[in-house]
Enzyme design. Sequence first.
Site, mmCIF file in Angstrom:
data_model
loop_
_atom_site.group_PDB
_atom_site.id
_atom_site.type_symbol
_atom_site.label_atom_id
_atom_site.label_comp_id
_atom_site.label_asym_id
_atom_site.label_seq_id
_atom_site.Cartn_x
_atom_site.Cartn_y
_atom_site.Cartn_z
ATOM 1 C CE LYS A 127 12.502 -5.098 10.967
ATOM 2 N NZ LYS A 127 12.767 -6.132 9.879
ATOM 3 C CD GLU A 141 2.842 -0.972 -0.471
ATOM 4 O OE1 GLU A 141 2.185 -1.972 -0.899
ATOM 5 O OE2 GLU A 141 4.048 -0.842 -0.629
ATOM 6 C CB CYS A 179 3.323 -4.819 -3.387
ATOM 7 S SG CYS A 179 3.879 -3.106 -3.328
ATOM 8 C CD GLU A 214 2.292 -9.697 -3.528
ATOM 9 O OE1 GLU A 214 2.536 -8.552 -3.930
ATOM 10 O OE2 GLU A 214 2.147 -9.976 -2.317
#
Length: 479
Positions: free
Chosen positions: A176, A252, A286, A383
């Site tokens: 997906k 992750e 990331c 982040e």
Amino acid sequence: MVEQVRKQLFIGGEWRDAEGAATLEVDNPATSGELARVADASVADGDAALSAAAAAQSEWARSAPRKRSEILRAAYELIVERTEVFAELMTLEMGKPLAESRGEVAYGSEFFRWFAEEAVRVSGRYSVAPNGATRLMTMKQPVGPTLMITPWNFPLAMGTRKIGPAVAAGCTMVVKPAAETPLTMLYLAQVMEEAGLPAGVLNVITTSNSGGVMEPLIRDPRSRKLTFTGSTPVGRTLIEQSAQQVLRVSMELGGNAPFIVFDDADVDAAVDGAMLAKMRNIGEACTAANRFFVHADVAAEFSEKFAARMAGLTMGDGMTDGVDVGPLINAKAVDKVAALVADATDRGARVVTGGGKGEGSGFFFTPTVITDLPGDAAMAREEIFGPVAGIQTFTDEADAIRRANDTEFGLVGYFFTRDYARVIRVSEALEYGMVGVNQGVVSNPAAPFGGVKASGFGREGGFEGIEEYLETKYVGLAL
């Protein structure tokens, strides 16, 4: 290039419309206009994809490792041959400049080449029991049907990094992709089909209802593994959902990467590394450097040179020659970055360059360097996922390490020094799954990629990557 992509669901080796012929809109972030429409899968479509994967699993698990290897190798060669098609698709749907998209094609395709070579090297062992009475045999077998949820920021590489080892191990898949960037994955499915992958091994469903479609599959006993790349909050939810079936899970998740420049560092090399660590993928990675800790003795020099490099970048549509920085993925991303910058300046930080939204209809934010960043600023904790670098200073190595580790995340950390005793000392002290020493990019298909703490668990790439898709079976042999 968009016209070359099939825009239906790929289930059981067939391209088919979603239930009710539903479609979802894919936009170009450089213009905010519609790029294409693709099938919008329903819960029933998701179930059909898992049914196809489950039906194909037994035969695929028995397939010869050499066959799996050759399919991956053929797919690798097709991806390389069609570099420009993949690159343009990624730039159009995600925004990164063409040069970066070409780099992702080179990087992403390498996972297929690497795991093509690993497919024929899966092995167990045979040994004599310590008492000599029996023989101990272990074997490796595929985990089984695997659910894969991939993000929008690396539309090709995040797919090949999961699909490559699954194919090599003998697992079938339901993939997906992110609703923002489905075209690259759909085109990859076409390539895999052309490379000879049997029907049902790879199934791709695109949907605007990710949670609604995927949760039933995660809770379905036919699924045996879940792998996800994305935010930590979503990852936590998926882990909870996976507990019911006790799925093998690899995650992750988010990052908050420190970038430390010690007083003995080569400042010019550190600036080069900072540009890579911060601006790769427009900062939407990331692994992007999120918190800059620079020794007070070199902070002025580093900040001045870094800001000059950032100010010299050209921002615009990634399809245009000479553009260094493309748009962010959507308006929400721009607003988040703007809010982080505003919070920092409200707390006393100083904007050296950039600091504002770009002009035009696209989702642009200017490359930004901020100094005097207080430790309680939001961007020091969250982040950023954008082209903004906030610089803090330090004077003590132990304090720099403490501040670098002062986060729930633990994906990657970077530091620059010429002291090789410090290289070992700091590498061991940083609480991260990956560490870059005197370099701003650590990703490599031959190395294990992954984090610790709230950045997830499991590894992708390297010798370790295929183990995520294999179960170990022990057989005791009586004499």
